[in-house]
Design an enzyme around this catalytic site. Structure first.
Site, PDB file in Angstrom:
ATOM      1  N   GLU A   1      41.899  24.261  11.974  1.00 30.33           N
ATOM      2  CA  GLU A   1      41.304  24.150  10.634  1.00 30.33           C
ATOM      3  C   GLU A   1      42.010  25.085   9.652  1.00 30.33           C
ATOM      4  O   GLU A   1      42.247  26.256   9.946  1.00 30.33           O
ATOM      5  CB  GLU A   1      39.810  24.459  10.651  1.00 30.33           C
ATOM      6  CG  GLU A   1      38.950  23.474  11.428  1.00 30.33           C
ATOM      7  CD  GLU A   1      39.008  22.011  10.973  1.00 30.33           C
ATOM      8  OE1 GLU A   1      39.746  21.680  10.026  1.00 30.33           O
ATOM      9  OE2 GLU A   1      38.310  21.208  11.600  1.00 30.33           O
TER      10      GLU A   1
ATOM     11  N   THR B   1      44.919  25.088   8.915  1.00 28.80           N
ATOM     12  CA  THR B   1      46.314  25.326   9.302  1.00 28.80           C
ATOM     13  C   THR B   1      47.251  24.361   8.585  1.00 28.80           C
ATOM     14  O   THR B   1      48.436  24.635   8.467  1.00 28.80           O
ATOM     15  CB  THR B   1      46.471  25.131  10.822  1.00 28.80           C
ATOM     16  OG1 THR B   1      45.792  23.928  11.177  1.00 28.80           O
ATOM     17  CG2 THR B   1      45.872  26.285  11.601  1.00 28.80           C
TER      18      THR B   1
ATOM     19  N   SER C   1      32.791  -0.946  -5.737  1.00 26.51           N
ATOM     20  CA  SER C   1      32.412  -0.285  -4.495  1.00 26.51           C
ATOM     21  C   SER C   1      30.936  -0.486  -4.260  1.00 26.51           C
ATOM     22  O   SER C   1      30.144  -0.513  -5.215  1.00 26.51           O
ATOM     23  CB  SER C   1      32.716   1.214  -4.613  1.00 26.51           C
ATOM     24  OG  SER C   1      31.946   1.931  -3.674  1.00 26.51           O
TER      25      SER C   1
ATOM     26  N   GLY D   1      30.514  13.425   1.748  1.00 29.31           N
ATOM     27  CA  GLY D   1      30.209  14.847   1.606  1.00 29.31           C
ATOM     28  C   GLY D   1      29.812  15.520   2.900  1.00 29.31           C
ATOM     29  O   GLY D   1      29.068  16.496   2.902  1.00 29.31           O
TER      30      GLY D   1
ATOM     31  N   LEU E   1      33.822  14.577   6.802  1.00 34.61           N
ATOM     32  CA  LEU E   1      34.414  13.584   7.703  1.00 34.61           C
ATOM     33  C   LEU E   1      35.496  12.773   6.995  1.00 34.61           C
ATOM     34  O   LEU E   1      35.924  11.737   7.482  1.00 34.61           O
ATOM     35  CB  LEU E   1      33.325  12.668   8.268  1.00 34.61           C
ATOM     36  CG  LEU E   1      32.244  13.384   9.093  1.00 34.61           C
ATOM     37  CD1 LEU E   1      31.159  12.409   9.534  1.00 34.61           C
ATOM     38  CD2 LEU E   1      32.851  14.084  10.316  1.00 34.61           C
TER      39      LEU E   1
ATOM     40  N   ASP F   1      43.748  15.207   6.603  1.00 32.50           N
ATOM     41  CA  ASP F   1      42.820  14.076   6.556  1.00 32.50           C
ATOM     42  C   ASP F   1      43.542  12.735   6.427  1.00 32.50           C
ATOM     43  O   ASP F   1      43.222  11.770   7.126  1.00 32.50           O
ATOM     44  CB  ASP F   1      41.850  14.240   5.374  1.00 32.50           C
ATOM     45  CG  ASP F   1      41.153  15.590   5.405  1.00 32.50           C
ATOM     46  OD1 ASP F   1      41.099  16.199   6.479  1.00 32.50           O
ATOM     47  OD2 ASP F   1      40.677  16.033   4.341  1.00 32.50           O
TER      48      ASP F   1
HETATM   49  C1  GLA Z   1      39.747  19.686   4.348  1.00 29.41           C
HETATM   50  C2  GLA Z   1      41.101  19.395   3.753  1.00 29.41           C
HETATM   51  C3  GLA Z   1      42.196  19.360   4.819  1.00 29.41           C
HETATM   52  C4  GLA Z   1      42.127  20.603   5.707  1.00 29.41           C
HETATM   53  C5  GLA Z   1      40.699  20.845   6.178  1.00 29.41           C
HETATM   54  C6  GLA Z   1      40.559  22.127   6.943  1.00 29.41           C
HETATM   55  O1  GLA Z   1      39.342  18.608   5.154  1.00 29.41           O
HETATM   56  O2  GLA Z   1      41.100  18.162   3.076  1.00 29.41           O
HETATM   57  O3  GLA Z   1      43.464  19.252   4.232  1.00 29.41           O
HETATM   58  O4  GLA Z   1      42.650  21.729   5.062  1.00 29.41           O
HETATM   59  O5  GLA Z   1      39.783  20.871   5.098  1.00 29.41           O
HETATM   60  O6  GLA Z   1      41.286  22.085   8.112  1.00 29.41           O
END
Ligand code: GLA
Length: 380
Positions: free
Chosen positions: A34, A36, A68, A120, A123, A170
């Site tokens: 996380e 990183t 949507s 929110g 996810l 993500d």
């Molecule tokens: C969010 C961000 C990602 C990442 C995470 C933490 O989801 O969108 O880019 O930095 O937080 O790992």
């Protein structure tokens, strides 16, 4: 009705015709790694079965229209610049803009969206939205855009158009994950390894515990973490914190006078190593043994990176007390979801324990279900 059917029905209702196709892109959880990503480090997400579906067809006239199931009114726009379109439709306009910026002649289109990725909750509902639209427009336009370059474009939509300073985790997860696999991604080289991740075969399960505590980056906490990391890298004279390994940890920390910056750096440097160690264990089929690394990641996020909230910590502690191999927060932090690695036959007991713990604290009840590693973005 499935998400795909409702996107298709919404398209027919709004545009009075059939879509040319349906494109799906999933939400994600992260096993470990996380914060990183924007430090050029390692991450290990897998995709969820929950996804966003974009029903899309070329439009007869210039511009794009998107509706949507989560919004009352459709939004139409032509060629725009960052800031022109706001709200949920900015993610769509941002993708069109990023493709155009990259030199692609994006076809005018009608788009209808439907999704079952909880909003929110950490996810990545926004990455699912961007990735479904991106994949659709790339296919419709017949663009030569290799899959490893797509997450970067979707990220640009989010960073520059929407204005959220997030990393590439993500969008990479939503676009590059495969069913039954965890995605080991080097966020610098963008190289991936698909790591077999079949929990059921080992009698294991991962519970997703949505804390239902409000989750948002808007308060600038996310950006502040990013700044601290960049400051640490600058002081240490490296391009990114990824360039410091745990062997150099003590020497690096000794050079950081500011306690906050020192702890932020310690999280990133140790977290990268935890990702590598987790991958090593998974490669050799020792899935149960990753538990302590995942829990250590949580402790580091709680104490060094300071991105957890009590609802999240309570879920972690309760799951561990109920016998989980590991429990940790996933995503950006300040709410969102906790994951717990458990024996599959312990799901009910662990769920009941977490529900009780929330009740005792008078917290809004969490939503709890079992995760499986699903497919990344694709045409249905
Ligand atoms: C969010 C961000 C990602 C990442 C995470 C933490 O989801 O969108 O880019 O930095 O937080 O790992």
């Amino acid at each position: 009705m499935s998400v795909a059917s409702s996107a298709e029905a919404a398209f027919q209702e709004k545009y009075g015709s059939e879509p040319a196709g349906l494109w799906a892109a999933p939400g994600r959880v992260n096993l470990i790694g996380e914060h990183t990503d924007y430090n050029d480090g390692y991450v290990l997400p897998f995709a969820l079965p929950q996804h966003t579906v974009a029903a899309v067809a070329p439009a007869g006239q210039p511009g794009w229209t998107v509706c949507s199931d989560l919004a009352e009114e459709p939004v139409s726009f032509g060629t725009t610049s960052p800031g022109d379109v706001e709200g949920w439709a900015a993610y769509v306009a941002g993708v069109v803009w990023a493709l155009q910026e990259a030199g692609f002649d994006v076809p005018p289109a009608h788009i209808a969206l439907s999704s079952d990725v909880p909003l929110g909750s950490g996810l990545s509902s926004s990455a699912a939205l961007e990735s479904s639209v991106l994949t659709a427009l790339v296919d419709l336009g017949g663009f030569d855009l290799p899959v490893d370059q797509r997450p970067g474009l979707a990220q640009r939509a989010e960073n520059v158009y929407v204005g959220a300073p997030t990393g590439i985790l993500d969008q990479s997860a939503s676009i590059r994950c495969q069913q039954g696999k965890a995605l080991f991604l080097d966020c610098r080289s963008l190289e991936v390894e698909q790591i077999p991740f079949d929990l059921a075969a080992e009698g294991l399960a991962i519970l997703i515990i949505n804390s239902n505590a409000p989750h948002q980056h808007v308060d600038g906490e996310y950006g502040a973490r990013r700044k601290s990391c960049e400051e640490a890298a600058r002081i240490l004279g490296v391009p990114a914190l990824r360039d410091i390994t745990v062997n150099g940890l003590e020497a690096a920390l000794a050079k950081l006078d500011d306690d906050v910056i020192r702890r932020r750096a310690r999280h990133i440097i140790t977290e990268n190593q935890r990702v590598l160690d987790t991958v090593e264990l998974l490669r050799s089929g020792r899935t149960r043994e990753i538990g302590p690394l995942l829990t250590a990641s949580h402790t580091s996020m709680r104490d060094d990176f300071e991105i957890t909230v009590d609802q999240v910590d309570v879920a972690v502690e309760t799951a561990l007390a109920a016998g989980a191999y590991g429990a940790w927060m996933t995503g950006g932090g300040f709410g969102g979801c906790v994951l717990a690695l458990i024996d599959a036959d312990q799901a009910e007991e662990t769920t009941a324990a977490v529900l009780r713990a929330y009740q005792e604290k008078n917290y809004t009840a969490p939503t709890i279900w079992t995760a499986t590693a699903a497919a990344g973005a694709r045409k249905l």
